[in-house]
Design a protein around this motif. Structure first.
Motif, PDB file in Angstrom:
ATOM      1  N   UNK A  84      36.028  40.935  28.184  1.00 36.07           N
ATOM      2  CA  UNK A  84      34.823  40.553  28.927  1.00 36.07           C
ATOM      3  C   UNK A  84      35.160  40.254  30.392  1.00 36.07           C
ATOM      4  N   UNK A  85      36.251  39.511  30.595  1.00 37.34           N
ATOM      5  CA  UNK A  85      36.683  39.221  31.973  1.00 37.34           C
ATOM      6  C   UNK A  85      37.075  40.511  32.691  1.00 37.34           C
ATOM      7  N   UNK A  86      37.743  41.418  31.959  1.00 36.13           N
ATOM      8  CA  UNK A  86      38.142  42.699  32.559  1.00 36.13           C
ATOM      9  C   UNK A  86      36.913  43.508  32.983  1.00 36.13           C
ATOM     10  N   UNK A  87      35.835  43.444  32.193  1.00 33.49           N
ATOM     11  CA  UNK A  87      34.590  44.134  32.545  1.00 33.49           C
ATOM     12  C   UNK A  87      34.030  43.591  33.858  1.00 33.49           C
ATOM     13  N   UNK A  88      33.967  42.270  33.970  1.00 34.71           N
ATOM     14  CA  UNK A  88      33.456  41.669  35.210  1.00 34.71           C
ATOM     15  C   UNK A  88      34.354  41.990  36.388  1.00 34.71           C
ATOM     16  N   UNK A  89      35.675  41.922  36.161  1.00 36.43           N
ATOM     17  CA  UNK A  89      36.632  42.269  37.226  1.00 36.43           C
ATOM     18  C   UNK A  89      36.381  43.677  37.753  1.00 36.43           C
ATOM     19  N   UNK A  90      36.161  44.620  36.836  1.00 31.59           N
ATOM     20  CA  UNK A  90      35.913  46.008  37.244  1.00 31.59           C
ATOM     21  C   UNK A  90      34.641  46.113  38.075  1.00 31.59           C
ATOM     22  N   UNK A  91      33.609  45.395  37.680  1.00 30.08           N
ATOM     23  CA  UNK A  91      32.345  45.420  38.422  1.00 30.08           C
ATOM     24  C   UNK A  91      32.513  44.853  39.831  1.00 30.08           C
ATOM     25  N   UNK A  92      33.228  43.727  39.913  1.00 30.40           N
ATOM     26  CA  UNK A  92      33.424  43.095  41.224  1.00 30.40           C
ATOM     27  C   UNK A  92      34.237  44.012  42.143  1.00 30.40           C
ATOM     28  N   UNK A  93      35.297  44.614  41.611  1.00 30.07           N
ATOM     29  CA  UNK A  93      36.115  45.514  42.420  1.00 30.07           C
ATOM     30  C   UNK A  93      35.285  46.696  42.911  1.00 30.07           C
ATOM     31  N   UNK A  94      34.448  47.259  42.049  1.00 27.47           N
ATOM     32  CA  UNK A  94      33.610  48.392  42.442  1.00 27.47           C
ATOM     33  C   UNK A  94      32.632  47.998  43.546  1.00 27.47           C
ATOM     34  N   UNK A  95      32.026  46.836  43.396  1.00 26.86           N
ATOM     35  CA  UNK A  95      31.075  46.351  44.397  1.00 26.86           C
ATOM     36  C   UNK A  95      31.779  46.134  45.741  1.00 26.86           C
ATOM     37  N   UNK A  96      32.948  45.493  45.712  1.00 26.78           N
ATOM     38  CA  UNK A  96      33.672  45.220  46.952  1.00 26.78           C
ATOM     39  C   UNK A  96      34.168  46.504  47.609  1.00 26.78           C
ATOM     40  N   UNK A  97      34.572  47.485  46.798  1.00 22.93           N
ATOM     41  CA  UNK A  97      35.015  48.766  47.366  1.00 22.93           C
ATOM     42  C   UNK A  97      33.865  49.460  48.083  1.00 22.93           C
ATOM     43  N   UNK A  98      32.687  49.459  47.482  1.00 22.84           N
ATOM     44  CA  UNK A  98      31.518  50.057  48.137  1.00 22.84           C
ATOM     45  C   UNK A  98      31.151  49.313  49.423  1.00 22.84           C
ATOM     46  N   UNK A  99      31.256  47.989  49.374  1.00 26.36           N
ATOM     47  CA  UNK A  99      30.987  47.194  50.579  1.00 26.36           C
ATOM     48  C   UNK A  99      31.996  47.503  51.686  1.00 26.36           C
ATOM     49  N   UNK A 100      33.271  47.620  51.297  1.00 28.17           N
ATOM     50  CA  UNK A 100      34.315  47.916  52.290  1.00 28.17           C
ATOM     51  C   UNK A 100      34.076  49.266  52.952  1.00 28.17           C
ATOM     52  N   UNK A 101      33.670  50.265  52.166  1.00 21.22           N
ATOM     53  CA  UNK A 101      33.370  51.580  52.729  1.00 21.22           C
ATOM     54  C   UNK A 101      32.199  51.485  53.708  1.00 21.22           C
ATOM     55  N   UNK A 102      31.188  50.701  53.346  1.00 24.56           N
ATOM     56  CA  UNK A 102      30.028  50.527  54.230  1.00 24.56           C
ATOM     57  C   UNK A 102      30.439  49.865  55.546  1.00 24.56           C
ATOM     58  N   UNK A 103      31.301  48.832  55.442  1.00 27.47           N
ATOM     59  CA  UNK A 103      31.757  48.135  56.659  1.00 27.47           C
ATOM     60  C   UNK A 103      32.551  49.093  57.541  1.00 27.47           C
ATOM     61  N   UNK A 104      33.418  49.893  56.939  1.00 29.51           N
ATOM     62  CA  UNK A 104      34.230  50.839  57.716  1.00 29.51           C
ATOM     63  C   UNK A 104      33.334  51.786  58.509  1.00 29.51           C
ATOM     64  N   UNK A 105      32.344  52.360  57.858  1.00 27.61           N
ATOM     65  CA  UNK A 105      31.450  53.303  58.546  1.00 27.61           C
ATOM     66  C   UNK A 105      30.627  52.580  59.614  1.00 27.61           C
ATOM     67  N   UNK A 106      30.146  51.388  59.295  1.00 33.14           N
ATOM     68  CA  UNK A 106      29.346  50.626  60.255  1.00 33.14           C
ATOM     69  C   UNK A 106      30.155  50.239  61.493  1.00 33.14           C
ATOM     70  N   UNK A 107      31.445  49.978  61.308  1.00 37.70           N
ATOM     71  CA  UNK A 107      32.303  49.517  62.401  1.00 37.70           C
ATOM     72  C   UNK A 107      33.195  50.632  62.954  1.00 37.70           C
ATOM     73  N   UNK A 108      32.909  51.890  62.632  1.00 36.92           N
ATOM     74  CA  UNK A 108      33.833  52.965  62.969  1.00 36.92           C
ATOM     75  C   UNK A 108      34.071  53.119  64.464  1.00 36.92           C
ATOM     76  N   UNK A 109      33.079  52.838  65.280  1.00 32.14           N
ATOM     77  CA  UNK A 109      33.290  52.969  66.731  1.00 32.14           C
ATOM     78  C   UNK A 109      34.328  51.960  67.221  1.00 32.14           C
TER      79      UNK A 109
END
Length: 460
Positions: free
Chosen positions: A310-335
């Motif tokens: 159960x903890x591993x399931x939540x961990x996977x969800x959090x990592x996926x969410x943070x990875x998507x957020x990181x990609x968004x930040x990179x594109x937003x801050x690319x300049x």
């Protein structure tokens, strides 16, 4: 300002040849790393917790594999968005970002911890402390510090695993291939977290709070920066702006260790299940991505009766969410990233707007990294590394080492015996650090015990 279509090259360290065949050079980088002995040795290097026999927690190898998985995803997420800029204008850039950035980041993630010595940060501190504390020690009539130039001494007194990774990957060790692993400059650049030499460190800048290469690899880094059109901030001392791919490798690492350490701590009973669930669910609710519904996630979680699963399931969800957020930040801050003015990390940028992520960091800092088991391994590792340095360094610098010291030097594997050739004191000492930093926790402890006479080798 750096340009996306000038940030990659197929050229490799130590070779002018560009390999042909079905595998790209970037895929070859990944394969060379994963089959290397330096990478395999990470399996017996502590990540955070001591390596117990009864609970399966992370070591440096499993951590690096997981970081590589997240890095590959970040490469796909960001690469496809960058590729769209070149779809009708630059076929080579389009192909690279569409299909190869993920391979570069996966390889960089595999390599990011390859320079960490036995016992992790404790090993790093032991190496630095040896030189600081023995600066005035007399070896063959000369103070230790006086064997080295000012810049060389700074390297030794602030030993840095990141710089050591660059050395392992690019240095031509005795009897080995020219250019170390022969990786592409692109992959090596992706782990150059602190693109400056040791005398340029400045804690006022996140990207210069440490340094990224030893004096011995300075020329290699200059060549790398030239090949990849990196922005140079200063020639003396050498300082560059970060290569943009570094942010993505760093984000993959930051996401994994901050979240996975919580999972490990729960398995070991350091954190309660309820603490971890609350912290993870807060992050999910706080970030509130439209593609991840917190209520549904909690429902799936409650259906899993095995606590670790159960903890591993939540961990996977959090990592996926943070990875998507990181990609968004990179594109937003690319300049700002391309202009070298982004003085932040992608995960810190997420944390600035996510109070829940700050709580995860606080729990890690107060309850995990200061736990007795963590502190005990740090102390033990510090003592082991200090004792080995006390034997090896004087032995390398003396014109006539003692009988015991001469025997100790015979322990060095052939690839680390550059001190037998015409070498400066700095190069000789780096040979010892190469040997020590390549040791696993277990091997370093075994050598220490044998040299102290605690264990006598069995020849029978």
């Amino acid at each position: 300002m750096m340009q996306y279509d000038q940030l990659f090259t197929h050229k490799r360290v130590g070779s002018d040849k560009i390999p042909s065949g079905p595998r790209s050079g970037f895929q070859r980088d990944y394969d060379r790393l994963i089959f290397s002995s330096a990478f395999r040795r990470l399996q017996n290097k502590t990540q955070v917790f001591p390596l117990p026999g009864t609970a399966f927690v992370h070591n440096r190898l499993t951590h690096s594999l997981e970081v590589a998985s997240v890095g590959r995803s970040l490469g796909k997420m960001t690469g496809e968005r960058i590729a769209s800029q070149f779809k009708h204008s630059n076929e080579e850039a389009y192909e690279f970002y569409k299909y190869e950035l993920s391979n570069v980041l996966a390889a960089g993630c595999l390599a990011h911890d390859i320079g960490n010595p036995a016992f992790g940060h404790s090993g790093e501190k032991a190496i630095s402390a040896y030189f600081v504390e023995n600066a005035q020690a007399i070896i063959d009539g000369q103070e230790l510090q006086n064997y080295f130039s000012e810049n060389e001494w700074k390297d030794l007194c602030t030993f840095e695993g990141n710089a050591n990774a660059i050395r392992i990957l690019t240095h031509s060790f005795r009897g080995r291939f020219k250019g170390g692993f022969g990786l592409t400059y692109t992959t090596v650049a992706s782990i150059l977290k602190y693109p400056c030499e040791s005398n340029a460190m400045d804690k006022g800048y996140k990207h210069r709070k440490k340094y990224g290469f030893f004096q011995s690899e300075k020329d290699t880094i200059k060549q790398l920066a030239w090949e990849l059109n990196m922005l140079q901030e200063s020639e003396q001392p050498v300082i560059y702006k970060r290569h943009p791919f570094v942010y993505l490798v760093e984000a993959a690492d930051d996401i994994c260790y901050s979240i996975v350490d919580m999972e490990d701590a729960q398995r070991l009973g350091i954190l309660q299940k309820e603490e971890v669930v609350e912290a993870f669910m807060e992050v999910i609710r706080n970030i509130n991505r439209p593609d991840e519904n917190a209520t549904k996630i909690l429902g799936y979680f409650n259906d899993i009766k095995d606590t670790n699963e159960a903890i591993a399931f939540l961990r996977a969800k959090v990592i996926n969410i943070l990875a998507n957020e990181a990609a968004d930040v990179f594109i937003a801050q690319q300049d700002d990233i391309l202009g070298g003015t982004f003085n932040n990390t992608l995960v810190d940028a997420i944390q600035d707007k996510c109070e829940a992520l700050k709580k995860v960091q606080y729990l890690s800092r107060t309850k995990i990294y200061n736990h007795d088991t963590v502190l005990q391994i740090e102390l033990a590792g510090y003592n082991v590394m200090s004792e080995l340095l006390q034997l090896f360094i004087p032995a390398l610098l003396k014109n006539k080492p003692s009988h015991r010291e001469a025997i100790a030097l015979k322990l060095f594997p052939y690839q680390f015996t550059e001190f037998e050739e015409k070498a400066s004191p700095y190069e000789k000492v780096l040979s010892a650090l190469d040997y020590l930093s390549g040791m696993t926790d277990e091997y370093a402890t075994e050598i220490y015990r044998r040299l102290k006479g605690i264990v006598i080798p069995n020849h029978g």
